[in-house]
Write an enzyme that holds these catalytic residues in place. Structure first.
Site, PDB file in Angstrom:
ATOM      1  N   HIS A 105       3.694  -3.128   1.743  1.00  0.00           N
ATOM      2  CA  HIS A 105       3.074  -3.457  -0.339  1.00  0.00           C
ATOM      3  C   HIS A 105       3.968  -4.867  -0.298  1.00  0.00           C
ATOM      4  O   HIS A 105       3.681  -5.954  -0.535  1.00  0.00           O
ATOM      5  CB  HIS A 105       2.656  -2.718  -0.993  1.00  0.00           C
ATOM      6  CG  HIS A 105       1.372  -2.315  -0.602  1.00  0.00           C
ATOM      7  ND1 HIS A 105       0.726  -2.875  -1.987  1.00  0.00           N
ATOM      8  CD2 HIS A 105       0.757  -1.045  -0.452  1.00  0.00           C
ATOM      9  CE1 HIS A 105      -0.491  -1.828  -1.494  1.00  0.00           C
ATOM     10  NE2 HIS A 105      -0.669  -0.941  -0.842  1.00  0.00           N
TER      11      HIS A 105
ATOM     12  N   HIS B  49       4.632   5.378   3.387  1.00  0.00           N
ATOM     13  CA  HIS B  49       3.180   4.963   3.642  1.00  0.00           C
ATOM     14  C   HIS B  49       2.175   6.316   3.196  1.00  0.00           C
ATOM     15  O   HIS B  49       0.625   6.154   3.012  1.00  0.00           O
ATOM     16  CB  HIS B  49       3.101   4.318   4.980  1.00  0.00           C
ATOM     17  CG  HIS B  49       1.696   3.497   5.753  1.00  0.00           C
ATOM     18  ND1 HIS B  49       1.555   2.778   4.401  1.00  0.00           N
ATOM     19  CD2 HIS B  49       0.618   4.258   6.306  1.00  0.00           C
ATOM     20  CE1 HIS B  49      -0.248   2.663   5.103  1.00  0.00           C
ATOM     21  NE2 HIS B  49      -0.354   2.946   5.636  1.00  0.00           N
TER      22      HIS B  49
ATOM     23  N   ASP C 297       7.530   0.343  -0.309  1.00  0.00           N
ATOM     24  CA  ASP C 297       6.403   0.096  -0.917  1.00  0.00           C
ATOM     25  C   ASP C 297       7.186   0.677  -2.378  1.00  0.00           C
ATOM     26  O   ASP C 297       6.187   1.581  -2.966  1.00  0.00           O
ATOM     27  CB  ASP C 297       5.403   1.271   0.009  1.00  0.00           C
ATOM     28  CG  ASP C 297       4.071   0.475   0.252  1.00  0.00           C
ATOM     29  OD1 ASP C 297       4.599  -0.565   0.483  1.00  0.00           O
ATOM     30  OD2 ASP C 297       3.204   1.245   0.895  1.00  0.00           O
TER      31      ASP C 297
END
Lengths: 525, 418
Positions: free
Chosen positions: B83, B198, B47
């Site tokens: 993501h 995360h 991410d």
């Protein structure tokens, strides 16, 4: 009826106690199931007692035995022995099955006098259809003969919401039965289960177990305090999850002790146990106007009980530590209870390895989770969402610890007793395993609408089971006493008659239905 | 020796210009800190970007900064996050890897017996051995961990680091993350350091056989809830780890981002008027200039609709006093009079029908066509229309009026109706 298959003939008796003469060369057993063909239907009957019959008077038989034993005459035979001496079996009708539609009714009439009977076979048991969302418990058993083609399936949602009792003495196949039941719960998400596994035997850390089910990854969750196997969770419950009422009905607490706990909880709902453990008993003031002496003594007892039951210690940095690592006072295990409850709500089987916990700590852990679960289900009922939730069951061993007469008399109700009494309304049930049914109050026993009765040598226990069974088992005392390992009788409002079954060996189920690795490759990004 | 561990930077998440500036500044400050502290390498377990291909503005400043780090001789090791992952290597991560600014760690081999082997990457300067797995959405990466050939990973000698992107159940500090976490036991044992991504809050814990499991948390915000946490004092930054043969220290380095004010109102057993009143009063008590303002209304109204709680007036008033950004959270606001109950169904279609059918009885309208079965049909039509995707080559200024006019037509209205 094929003459070869005939095993006996009705010769007398009364309803519920029919006498048949056994055909020579056959060998009837207690518990054998027989069939009496009638017009358009047949009766299923079961042997509950066996005795000798003879055309020769008793005294004459005794004299003949004397001649044989005392005078050493070796060539003594009865003339037409199969005709003169025989076995009489006492049988009772279990069910009447109508051939046309496989409808099963409770019998209300006798088989025809002198009617010939045969042993039951698989074709007579076609009415045992597996319905949707059922659990397999075993095969129909006639005496000690197993009819493999006749599988007994129970409606899972009904059975578990109406509570299950598994009375058994040690070594009669209790663990095997529970594993078999749980194995079949894993097939679908219709029933969620919380299993307090005091012996760490269900998951199968070291041998075959529930982990071998093909859907274990999706439907089985295993918590253990130390060295969890791959994919398993660490059982850590934060002390914040515990409230004073979780101790009620589990351990003996005097009113002042409970008051001290509640007061600490009121002051600091999240850290009340740490506060209590770290408070110097001598310096403790209960409340303005409170009696310090009383508080000190009370506090010392409360501290000792918490220390012993939850295995807590205060380390040199004044942090509360748990010797078996199940309870945590820092930041671990804050969501464990919520996670477990959510898994059960999703119809998963959650196995908690409580083998490292003491009796009371195990029950408190169960209490914390069961309380939250029941509350959630109550809320769901209030908002009209209960229908969408799966049935939940709490599997608990040595059930009298929490629903025994003495426990319920001397202490407040605990969550297990509450579930036993009112859980059914909210789709939450108990699956209680016990060696001592006789110490569970009749009101609770009567509420347990399915009893899977395994062998029991103790007469007092058999009587308690028989007295609370869903079917009339008054003549089954000997039958229950003679149940071998893995043999059981299911008495339930969800079966047409008390069904004698043989529970298959769990290891065999795993062998035949366990997951096998799928050849192929998984793409990794 | 020293390495930095950042995660969940979510570059490109912010839509508001002032927050975009902060997002960029925080990222650049973090990287500058890594350079000035002369770290040996940087770990970013997922991410890094909020989407796999963020807008050009984001790519430009990210490339510029990564080039600086690269020129300083500091390697950056990454795995995909939930993501920014791409199953076909179609992510800006791959672009950065292609030009050599970062290195993807995941070196997996899928074996015939359906196990997955991971190779180690060795950091040239320190000799640290690094392995890792990317993260997929809603825990779909769990299957990889279940099939992992752990024996080879655990048998490898030396100083080992494992990069992963996923929630660990044992380290959850908040409820939520349903189905989006896995047990720690799925990670291979015996590594010196587990670089996690995360979970958006700093968390460092050690377990038997899994020492130093660390989440640095997001350095600024990757979800709207992060801003609320920031306003409530959540420290943001990254982690510096000193090591030789073992981890010697794990230090959290705070990177300040901006100033916040939070206005919280409990709506339990109240009416919207009194809540609106309280919001006005509370907004007077704060100085919003150049701050992110969080307005949070939570609870169950006794009557009325949740829409009656009016934020627009306060928003204008705060903006007039130079608030930088106003974040409104009404997710936890419900009403006794009208609350949506969920419903199940065998498929999406059935679920929609059941939800509408179960809830339509609560509505009170003078128009019978809006109620009962007719109302359910109408609602489903409207939902279908509002869910229409953008057509190929359709511009936003064409898409919006098209969907709006079709929706109005379903309702039998014209856009000039008032």
């Amino acid at each position: 009826m094929d003459e070869i298959s005939i095993v006996g003939q009705v010769v007398g008796g009364s309803f519920g106690d029919i006498v048949i003469r056994q055909k020579a060369g056959t060998n009837l057993e207690i518990g054998d199931l027989m069939v009496s063909e009638e017009n358009g239907s047949f009766l299923i009957l079961q042997v509950f007692a066996l005795e000798y019959g003879s055309q020769i008077q008793d005294k004459m038989q005794q004299m003949m035995s004397g001649v044989n034993l005392e005078q050493g005459i070796v060539d003594v035979n009865f003339y037409e022995p199969e005709f003169v001496n025989y076995v009489l079996a006492r049988i009772k009708p279990l069910a009447r099955v109508y051939r046309e539609n496989n409808d099963v009714k409770i019998p209300k009439s006798l088989p025809s006098f002198f009617n010939k009977l045969r042993l039951i076979d698989k074709d007579d048991l076609k009415f045992l259809q597996k319905e949707k969302e059922s659990i397999f418990v075993g095969h129909i058993r006639s005496g000690s003969k197993i009819i493999k083609e006749a599988e007994v399936w129970l409606p899972a949602e009904d059975v578990f919401s109406h509570h299950v009792l598994i009375p058994a003495t040690t070594g009669r196949g209790k663990s095997n039965l529970v594993k078999t039941i749980l194995w079949h719960l894993l097939d679908a998400n219709k029933v969620g289960a919380l299993v307090l596994d005091a012996h760490d035997e269900y998951y199968g850390r070291t041998g075959p177990g529930l982990k071998d089910h093909s859907k274990a990854k999706d439907n089985l969750v295993y918590y253990t305090p130390s060295h969890p196997p791959v994919g398993a969770n660490r059982l850590t419950i934060n002390l914040e999850s515990i409230r004073p009422d979780h101790f009620e009905g589990i351990i003996e607490l005097s009113d002042p002790q409970l008051a001290a706990m509640r007061m600490a909880f009121r002051k600091n709902p999240r850290g009340w146990i740490s506060d209590l453990m770290k408070t110097s008993a001598v310096d403790a003031g209960m409340e303005p106007g409170g009696r310090a002496e009383f508080a000190a003594a009370t506090l010392m007892v409360v501290q000792r009980k918490l220390r012993l039951i939850l295995s807590l210690d205060v380390d040199e940095e004044q942090v509360i530590v748990s010797r078996h690592e199940v309870f945590d006072s820092t930041t671990r295990g804050l969501n464990t209870v919520d996670d477990i409850v959510r898994d059960i709500e999703q119809g998963k089987v959650v196995v908690l390895d409580t083998s490292r916990l003491g009796d009371e700590a195990e029950l408190i852990v169960g209490n914390i989770i069961a309380s939250k679960l029941l509350q959630k289900y109550k809320d769901a009922k209030a908002t009209g969402e209960l229908d969408r939730k799966p049935v939940a069951t709490i599997v608990i061993e040595e059930a009298p610890r929490v629903i025994g007469e003495d426990v319920l008399k001397s202490r407040n109700d605990n969550i297990y007793a509450t579930i036993a009494k009112e859980g059914r309304k909210f789709k939450v049930g108990l699956t209680a395993i016990t060696q001592l049914s006789s110490v569970i109050p009749k009101t609770i026993l009567a509420n347990m609408n399915t009893k899977i009765i395994l062998g029991n040598e103790m007469k007092q226990e058999r009587e308690a089971i028989i007295a609370s069974a869903s079917q009339d088992l008054s003549e089954d005392d000997k039958n229950i006493a003679s149940l071998d390992k893995g043999e059981a009788i299911i008495s339930s409002i969800f079966v047409p008659f008390a069904m004698p079954i043989k529970v298959p060996l769990f290891e065999d189920i795993v062998k035949s239905k366990g997951s096998s690795p799928q050849p192929g490759k998984t793409k990794v990004f | 020796m020293l390495f930095a561990h950042l995660s969940d930077i979510h570059l490109g998440f912010q839509k508001h210009e002032s927050l975009q500036r902060i997002e960029q500044q925080v990222f650049e400050k973090s990287m500058d800190e890594c350079i000035s502290r002369k770290v040996d390498f940087v770990l970013i377990p997922g991410d890094l970007f909020h989407v796999n291909i963020p807008e050009m503005r984001v790519q430009k400043f990210a490339f510029a900064k990564f080039r600086q780090v690269h020129d300083a001789g500091i390697p950056i090791y990454v795995v995909y996050g939930s993501h920014d992952f791409s199953p076909v290597s179609n992510s800006v991560i791959d672009l950065l890897a292609e030009v050599g600014y970062i290195t993807k760690v995941t070196r997996a081999t899928s074996n015939e017996d359906d196990t997955i082997s991971l190779d180690f990457l060795v950091d040239e300067k320190t000799g640290a051995k690094i392995a890792g797995l990317s993260g997929l959405k809603v825990g779909k990466d769990r299957e990889w961990y279940e099939k992992l050939d752990r024996n080879s990973l655990e048998a490898e000698p030396g100083f080992k680091i494992f990069l992963f992107h996923g929630g660990v159940s044992e380290m959850k500090a908040d409820s939520g993350m349903d189905g989006d976490h896995m047990p720690l036991s799925l990670l291979p044992k015996g590594f010196a350091y587990y670089a996690g991504g995360h979970m958006h809050k700093f968390n460092h814990q050690s377990f038997d056989s899994h020492p130093n499991v660390v989440y640095p948390g997001t350095p600024f915000a990757g979800y709207h809830a992060d801003l609320e946490d920031n306003a409530n004092g959540q420290k943001r930054g990254f982690v510096l780890v000193e090591f030789d043969d073992v981890v010697k220290s794990v230090e959290f380095v705070e990177i300040p981002n901006t100033s916040y004010e939070i206005i919280e109102v409990n709506a339990d057993n109240r009416k919207s008027d009194s809540i609106n009143q309280e919001l006005v009063e509370k907004s007077k008590d704060i100085d919003p200039a150049n701050k992110v303002i969080i307005i949070k209304v939570k609870g169950e109204l006794t009557s009325g609709k949740t829409a009656d709680v009016d934020i627009s007036g306060i928003r204008e008033e705060l903006n007039s006093r130079n608030a930088m950004f106003i974040n409104v959270s009404k997710n936890g606001l419900t009403s006794k009079e009208y609350s949506i109950t969920e419903a199940k169904g065998a498929n999406k279609e059935e679920i929609e029908t059941n939800v509408f059918s179960e809830n339509i009885g609560q509505l009170r309208f003078d128009h019978p066509e809006l109620l009962g079965d007719e109302g359910v049909k109408l609602a489903k039509k409207l939902l279908r229309e509002l869910g229409q995707p953008v057509l190929v080559n359709e511009k936003r200024n064409e898409y919006t009026p098209r969907v709006r006019d079709n929706a109005l037509a379903i309702l039998g209205l014209d856009k000039d109706d008032s």
